[in-house]
Design a protein around this motif. Structure first.
Motif, PDB file in Angstrom:
ATOM      1  N   GLU A  55      19.915   5.792  -1.118  1.00  0.00           N
ATOM      2  CA  GLU A  55      18.702   4.954  -1.098  1.00  0.00           C
ATOM      3  C   GLU A  55      17.446   5.801  -0.808  1.00  0.00           C
ATOM      4  OE1 GLU A  55      18.424   1.764  -1.814  1.00  0.00           O
ATOM      5  OE2 GLU A  55      20.358   0.847  -1.451  1.00  0.00           O
ATOM      6  N   THR A  64      14.546   6.017  -2.036  1.00  0.00           N
ATOM      7  CA  THR A  64      13.187   5.467  -2.219  1.00  0.00           C
ATOM      8  C   THR A  64      13.031   4.138  -1.495  1.00  0.00           C
ATOM      9  OG1 THR A  64      13.824   4.291  -4.231  1.00  0.00           O
ATOM     10  CG2 THR A  64      13.016   6.544  -4.498  1.00  0.00           C
ATOM     11  N   GLY A  65      13.958   3.820  -0.586  1.00  0.00           N
ATOM     12  CA  GLY A  65      13.944   2.511   0.082  1.00  0.00           C
ATOM     13  C   GLY A  65      12.647   2.205   0.812  1.00  0.00           C
ATOM     14  N   ASN A  66      11.939   3.227   1.270  1.00  0.00           N
ATOM     15  CA  ASN A  66      10.717   3.002   2.047  1.00  0.00           C
ATOM     16  C   ASN A  66       9.470   3.520   1.339  1.00  0.00           C
ATOM     17  OD1 ASN A  66      11.364   2.142   5.069  1.00  0.00           O
ATOM     18  ND2 ASN A  66      13.021   3.417   4.324  1.00  0.00           N
ATOM     19  N   LEU A  67       9.580   3.764   0.054  1.00  0.00           N
ATOM     20  CA  LEU A  67       8.448   4.369  -0.652  1.00  0.00           C
ATOM     21  C   LEU A  67       7.787   3.384  -1.612  1.00  0.00           C
ATOM     22  CD1 LEU A  67      10.032   7.855  -1.471  1.00  0.00           C
ATOM     23  CD2 LEU A  67       8.465   7.252   0.396  1.00  0.00           C
ATOM     24  N   ASP A  68       6.445   3.470  -1.716  1.00  0.00           N
ATOM     25  CA  ASP A  68       5.721   2.648  -2.671  1.00  0.00           C
ATOM     26  C   ASP A  68       6.040   3.112  -4.083  1.00  0.00           C
ATOM     27  OD1 ASP A  68       3.942   4.975  -1.533  1.00  0.00           O
ATOM     28  OD2 ASP A  68       3.288   4.617  -3.578  1.00  0.00           O
ATOM     29  N   SER A 126       2.700   4.874   0.818  1.00  0.00           N
ATOM     30  CA  SER A 126       3.359   5.425   2.008  1.00  0.00           C
ATOM     31  C   SER A 126       2.314   6.185   2.828  1.00  0.00           C
ATOM     32  CB  SER A 126       4.480   6.364   1.548  1.00  0.00           C
ATOM     33  OG  SER A 126       5.018   7.046   2.641  1.00  0.00           O
ATOM     34  N   GLY A 137      14.275  -3.371   2.339  1.00  0.00           N
ATOM     35  CA  GLY A 137      14.335  -1.976   1.859  1.00  0.00           C
ATOM     36  C   GLY A 137      15.739  -1.494   1.583  1.00  0.00           C
ATOM     37  N   GLN A 195      20.807   7.480   4.373  1.00  0.00           N
ATOM     38  CA  GLN A 195      20.123   6.189   4.267  1.00  0.00           C
ATOM     39  C   GLN A 195      19.198   5.965   5.470  1.00  0.00           C
ATOM     40  OE1 GLN A 195      22.958   2.988   3.694  1.00  0.00           O
ATOM     41  NE2 GLN A 195      21.370   1.497   3.256  1.00  0.00           N
ATOM     42  N   GLU A 215      17.560  -0.579  -6.573  1.00  0.00           N
ATOM     43  CA  GLU A 215      16.437  -0.913  -7.462  1.00  0.00           C
ATOM     44  C   GLU A 215      16.758  -0.481  -8.889  1.00  0.00           C
ATOM     45  OE1 GLU A 215      12.447  -0.218  -5.629  1.00  0.00           O
ATOM     46  OE2 GLU A 215      13.588   0.653  -3.963  1.00  0.00           O
ATOM     47  N   HIS A 268       7.088  -2.809  -0.533  1.00  0.00           N
ATOM     48  CA  HIS A 268       6.573  -2.007  -1.646  1.00  0.00           C
ATOM     49  C   HIS A 268       7.111  -2.559  -2.960  1.00  0.00           C
ATOM     50  CE1 HIS A 268      10.471  -0.054  -0.748  1.00  0.00           C
ATOM     51  NE2 HIS A 268      10.520   0.181  -2.046  1.00  0.00           N
ATOM     52  N   TRP A 311       1.569  17.944   7.050  1.00  0.00           N
ATOM     53  CA  TRP A 311       2.339  17.132   8.018  1.00  0.00           C
ATOM     54  C   TRP A 311       3.470  17.932   8.656  1.00  0.00           C
ATOM     55  CZ3 TRP A 311      -0.023  12.708   8.982  1.00  0.00           C
ATOM     56  CH2 TRP A 311      -0.882  12.206   8.010  1.00  0.00           C
ATOM     57  N   GLU A 323       9.025  -4.127   5.777  1.00  0.00           N
ATOM     58  CA  GLU A 323       9.981  -3.737   4.717  1.00  0.00           C
ATOM     59  C   GLU A 323      11.375  -4.357   4.960  1.00  0.00           C
ATOM     60  OE1 GLU A 323       9.390  -1.980   2.002  1.00  0.00           O
ATOM     61  OE2 GLU A 323       7.624  -0.770   2.388  1.00  0.00           O
ATOM     62  N   GLN A 352      10.714  -1.484  10.659  1.00  0.00           N
ATOM     63  CA  GLN A 352      11.064  -0.747   9.443  1.00  0.00           C
ATOM     64  C   GLN A 352      12.339   0.059   9.652  1.00  0.00           C
ATOM     65  OE1 GLN A 352       7.755   1.642   8.058  1.00  0.00           O
ATOM     66  NE2 GLN A 352       8.735   2.112   6.126  1.00  0.00           N
ATOM     67  N   SER A 386       5.175   8.155   9.137  1.00  0.00           N
ATOM     68  CA  SER A 386       5.514   6.822   8.647  1.00  0.00           C
ATOM     69  C   SER A 386       6.947   6.826   8.114  1.00  0.00           C
ATOM     70  CB  SER A 386       4.555   6.439   7.521  1.00  0.00           C
ATOM     71  OG  SER A 386       4.929   7.082   6.316  1.00  0.00           O
ATOM     72  N   GLY A 387       7.493   5.624   7.836  1.00  0.00           N
ATOM     73  CA  GLY A 387       8.862   5.518   7.322  1.00  0.00           C
ATOM     74  C   GLY A 387       9.064   6.301   6.039  1.00  0.00           C
ATOM     75  N   GLY A 388       8.149   6.148   5.113  1.00  0.00           N
ATOM     76  CA  GLY A 388       8.267   6.857   3.841  1.00  0.00           C
ATOM     77  C   GLY A 388       8.062   8.356   3.995  1.00  0.00           C
ATOM     78  N   GLN A 389       7.241   8.768   4.955  1.00  0.00           N
ATOM     79  CA  GLN A 389       7.059  10.205   5.203  1.00  0.00           C
ATOM     80  C   GLN A 389       8.345  10.791   5.784  1.00  0.00           C
ATOM     81  OE1 GLN A 389       3.562   9.912   7.684  1.00  0.00           O
ATOM     82  NE2 GLN A 389       2.159  10.305   5.986  1.00  0.00           N
ATOM     83  N   GLY A 420       0.837  -1.207   0.000  1.00  0.00           N
ATOM     84  CA  GLY A 420       0.000   0.000   0.000  1.00  0.00           C
ATOM     85  C   GLY A 420       0.860   1.240   0.000  1.00  0.00           C
ATOM     86  N   ARG A 464      10.769  11.314   3.039  1.00  0.00           N
ATOM     87  CA  ARG A 464      10.484  12.478   2.204  1.00  0.00           C
ATOM     88  C   ARG A 464      10.836  13.780   2.917  1.00  0.00           C
ATOM     89  NH1 ARG A 464       4.537  11.369   0.548  1.00  0.00           N
ATOM     90  NH2 ARG A 464       4.612   9.673   2.073  1.00  0.00           N
TER      91      ARG A 464
END
Ligand SMILES: Nc1ncnc2c1ncn2[C@@H]1O[C@H](COP(=O)(O)OP(=O)(O)OP(=O)(O)O)[C@@H](O)[C@H]1O
Ligand SMILES: Nc1ncnc2c1ncn2[C@@H]1O[C@H](COP(=O)(O)OP(=O)(O)OP(=O)(O)O)[C@@H](O)[C@H]1O
Ligand SMILES: [Mg+2]
Ligand SMILES: [Mg+2]
Lengths: 229, 229
Positions: free
Chosen positions: B168, B170-174, A41, A171, B91, B202, A201, B135, A168, A91, B144-147, A39, B150
């Motif tokens: 890295e 985008t390691g935690n991003l969808d 982020s 990751g 990272q 990736e 992801h 945010w 993850e 994570q 969250s990790g991806g937030q 899903g 960012r």
């Protein structure tokens, strides 16, 4: 094994900016399943994993783990169930900074009163399985990102828990190392019957699982069983 | 822009277990390039990025950044060059825990004495570009990790530095959020002429770059210019 009924999680419910991270999740997972949670982020995957892992409690709704109603437990009772039944890969790794790799992996066995020599032997063996033989004495800040991640995975499998939750887990790993870790998860699931739930992801990581649960805005929007790799 | 000559990095050179993380790296990167660094976990990518980002110094060898010999600089001089010329995405994110998102993004502008209103406005704008409008007031443990990732990217672009180093990112991003971040990097590179060097495992992320540098066991084993996306 796992039954969530209408679980919600509202952060800051008591202050002026409450945020609903889970908006009503119902989920049933049988022993021995291998499922992936995917899903966007911020959609609520880690929040769901923390509740499944007894690291956090729902705001409303029920959680039954092996038939026990765990959603209302707190403190020591929750920690005891968690330590016996669940291996958790965070994570953000959550390794203890001033402690070296093998001591980090030994941590779950301290709670279960495993004798010191056996603790050290099993922790070193779990690190070896992760390709980290020789790195036992390094502290987290003396390890690369992917090495720290593998220490976190070693810590989750060392106590032989029936349920492994991995948020993850690949990751920070290159393709070859990721594949090795996923093969290990497949083996643990198939040969040892452990239940595995992982967040990812990456579609090629999810392809190892036999069920894909999709989360969006705090709700399960799709849940499909399929053939694994 | 960047010229590394025979750079080595040996951790613990002074104690009994020295470890050679970089074994002799020579690399030249022109202004405006968009390069990806790839390689196995533990191969030396982050170590190389920390030296390129003036966050660490080589054990031996030379590093010229815009013609200045930076490998022998220390402390304040190194920090001044770093703050002016480089935006760095770590990272592990490296956000300040007790500080909210917009204050974390403002940090590089504190060093460059930007006035407070302009600092706040530019930090909020960088967060908006990352899809994090709303945010700004959340602390890292409320994201969250991806937030968090960012927020770390927003902090790296806010000071308008000519060189962006992202380890890295985008390691935690969808997949969708990753593509949005990569499109942003392509735009910054093409329209603003920023030099971008990113580490990734990736292949579809590396495909956005126009040069792939492969690292293994502390050495560059491949370095190929190609068409980007
Ligand atoms: N402070 C340190 N002391 C000792 N060894 C270190 C230290 N920091 C890093 N290393 C070692 O140097 C090697 C390279 O680390 P580095 O972080 O550069 O790898 P990496 O390519 O970024 O890996 P990953 O993809 O897992 O992030 C690793 O084997 C690591 O264990
Ligand atoms: N303590 C908190 N207080 C307020 N909001 C929070 C808190 N923790 C998480 N959130 C919010 O809840 C939402 C879900 O977070 P969660 O970590 O579960 O997302 P995620 O799906 O794991 O995302 P990612 O893929 O980026 O890791 C996010 O929007 C986040 O900002
Ligand atoms: Mg998460
Ligand atoms: Mg690294």
């Amino acid at each position: 094994l796992i039954r969530l009924s209408d679980v919600t999680k509202i952060y800051g419910a008591e202050n002026k900016h409450p945020f609903t991270a889970l908006a009503g999740v119902s989920l049933q997972i049988e022993a021995g399943e291998f499922a992936a949670i995917m899903g966007p982020s911020g959609s609520g995957k880690s929040t769901l994993m923390h509740i499944l892992g007894c690291l956090d409690t729902p705001t409303t709704g029920e959680y039954h783990l092996e038939g026990d109603n765990v959603d209302r437990l707190r403190g020591d009772q929750l920690a005891a169930i968690r330590n016996k039944k669940i291996g958790f890969v965070f994570q953000g790794f959550n390794l203890i900074p001033r402690t070296n790799a093998v001591e980090n992996v030994e941590l779950p066995m301290l709670y279960s009163n495993t004798p010191p020599e056996e603790r050290r032997r099993r922790a070193a063996e779990a690190l070896r399985r992760m390709g980290l033989a020789g790195w036992e004495g390094n502290r987290p800040n003396e390890l690369s990102g992917g090495q720290q991640q593998r220490v976190a995975i070693a810590r989750a499998i060392v106590n032989d828990a029936p349920l492994i939750l991995a948020d993850e887990p690949t990751g920070n790993l290159d393709t070859k190392t990721s594949a090795e870790i996923m093969e290990l998860f497949v083996r643990i699931n198939r040969e040892e019957g452990k239940t595995i739930i992982l967040v990812t992801h990456e579609a090629d990581i999810a392809a190892y699982s036999r069920r894909i649960i999709r989360v969006r805005d705090g709700l399960i929007v799709d849940d499909e069983r399929r053939e694994g790799r």
